[in-house]
Motif scaffolding. Sequence first.
Motif, PDB file in Angstrom:
ATOM      1  N   LEU A  26       0.780  -1.177  -0.018  1.00  0.00           N
ATOM      2  CA  LEU A  26       0.001   0.178  -0.016  1.00  0.00           C
ATOM      3  C   LEU A  26       0.879   1.417   0.035  1.00  0.00           C
ATOM      4  N   ALA A  27       1.954   1.257   0.679  1.00  0.00           N
ATOM      5  CA  ALA A  27       2.955   2.538   0.501  1.00  0.00           C
ATOM      6  C   ALA A  27       3.379   2.662  -0.764  1.00  0.00           C
ATOM      7  N   ALA A  28       3.650   1.523  -1.623  1.00  0.00           N
ATOM      8  CA  ALA A  28       4.273   1.620  -2.871  1.00  0.00           C
ATOM      9  C   ALA A  28       3.254   2.170  -4.045  1.00  0.00           C
ATOM     10  N   VAL A  29       1.966   2.031  -3.673  1.00  0.00           N
ATOM     11  CA  VAL A  29       1.020   2.475  -4.655  1.00  0.00           C
ATOM     12  C   VAL A  29       0.867   4.096  -4.623  1.00  0.00           C
ATOM     13  N   ASP A  30       0.953   4.539  -3.478  1.00  0.00           N
ATOM     14  CA  ASP A  30       0.798   6.138  -3.528  1.00  0.00           C
ATOM     15  C   ASP A  30       2.153   6.801  -3.909  1.00  0.00           C
ATOM     16  N   SER A  31       3.320   6.112  -4.206  1.00  0.00           N
ATOM     17  CA  SER A  31       4.494   6.869  -4.480  1.00  0.00           C
ATOM     18  C   SER A  31       4.399   7.927  -5.928  1.00  0.00           C
ATOM     19  N   SER A  32       4.617   9.138  -5.391  1.00  0.00           N
ATOM     20  CA  SER A  32       4.633  10.116  -6.475  1.00  0.00           C
ATOM     21  C   SER A  32       5.525   9.908  -7.578  1.00  0.00           C
ATOM     22  N   CYS A  33       6.897   9.275  -7.334  1.00  0.00           N
ATOM     23  CA  CYS A  33       7.791   8.943  -8.201  1.00  0.00           C
ATOM     24  C   CYS A  33       7.306   8.171  -9.416  1.00  0.00           C
ATOM     25  N   VAL A  34       6.649   7.185  -8.645  1.00  0.00           N
ATOM     26  CA  VAL A  34       6.122   6.059 -10.084  1.00  0.00           C
ATOM     27  C   VAL A  34       4.863   6.654 -10.658  1.00  0.00           C
ATOM     28  N   THR A  35       4.442   7.535 -10.043  1.00  0.00           N
ATOM     29  CA  THR A  35       2.964   8.098 -10.647  1.00  0.00           C
ATOM     30  C   THR A  35       3.552   9.181 -11.798  1.00  0.00           C
ATOM     31  N   CYS A  36       4.613   9.889 -11.424  1.00  0.00           N
ATOM     32  CA  CYS A  36       5.156  10.859 -12.343  1.00  0.00           C
ATOM     33  C   CYS A  36       5.801  10.368 -13.375  1.00  0.00           C
ATOM     34  N   HIS A  37       6.808   9.282 -13.212  1.00  0.00           N
ATOM     35  CA  HIS A  37       7.822   8.899 -14.093  1.00  0.00           C
ATOM     36  C   HIS A  37       7.001   7.782 -15.208  1.00  0.00           C
ATOM     37  N   THR A  38       5.890   7.326 -14.769  1.00  0.00           N
ATOM     38  CA  THR A  38       4.888   6.403 -15.839  1.00  0.00           C
ATOM     39  C   THR A  38       3.808   7.526 -16.638  1.00  0.00           C
ATOM     40  N   LEU A  42       3.655  14.084 -19.212  1.00  0.00           N
ATOM     41  CA  LEU A  42       4.136  14.887 -18.108  1.00  0.00           C
ATOM     42  C   LEU A  42       5.718  14.925 -18.376  1.00  0.00           C
ATOM     43  N   MET A  43       6.031  13.710 -18.598  1.00  0.00           N
ATOM     44  CA  MET A  43       7.908  13.575 -18.662  1.00  0.00           C
ATOM     45  C   MET A  43       8.225  14.416 -19.627  1.00  0.00           C
ATOM     46  N   LYS A  44       7.557  14.663 -20.973  1.00  0.00           N
ATOM     47  CA  LYS A  44       7.904  15.178 -21.950  1.00  0.00           C
ATOM     48  C   LYS A  44       7.974  16.713 -21.689  1.00  0.00           C
ATOM     49  N   THR A  45       7.015  17.036 -20.863  1.00  0.00           N
ATOM     50  CA  THR A  45       7.033  18.581 -20.757  1.00  0.00           C
ATOM     51  C   THR A  45       8.129  19.009 -19.514  1.00  0.00           C
ATOM     52  N   LEU A  46       8.818  18.037 -19.019  1.00  0.00           N
ATOM     53  CA  LEU A  46       9.523  18.504 -18.009  1.00  0.00           C
ATOM     54  C   LEU A  46      10.883  18.749 -18.624  1.00  0.00           C
ATOM     55  N   HIS A  47      11.423  18.108 -19.922  1.00  0.00           N
ATOM     56  CA  HIS A  47      12.544  18.112 -20.743  1.00  0.00           C
ATOM     57  C   HIS A  47      12.369  18.995 -21.984  1.00  0.00           C
ATOM     58  N   LYS A  48      13.193  20.022 -22.274  1.00  0.00           N
ATOM     59  CA  LYS A  48      12.965  20.517 -23.503  1.00  0.00           C
ATOM     60  C   LYS A  48      14.528  20.408 -24.195  1.00  0.00           C
TER      61      LYS A  48
END
Length: 60
Positions: A26-38, A42-48
Motif C-alpha cells: 500500500l505504501a508503494a501504490v501512492d508513490s509520487s515518483c512512480v506516478t510521475c515517471h509513468t 508529463l515527462m515530455k513537458t519536463l525536458h526541453k
Amino acid sequence: MRNQRRFIFSLLFIAFLQLFFIQAILAAVDSSCVTCHTNEPLMKTLHKPPSMPEGESGEG
C-alpha cells in the motif's frame, strides 16, 4: 498441547507477515515518483531538448 501452541504460533506468524507485506504494498501504490515517471506526456513537458543551429543535421 505442544502441537496446539505450534499451530497458534504459526497462525500468528502468518498473520503478522501478511500485515507487514500489505503495508509495504500500500505504501508503494501512492508513490509520487512512480506516478510521475509513468506519465509520458508529463515527462515530455519536463525536458526541453536544446535547439539545433540551422544547417546541422545532427548526424556524426
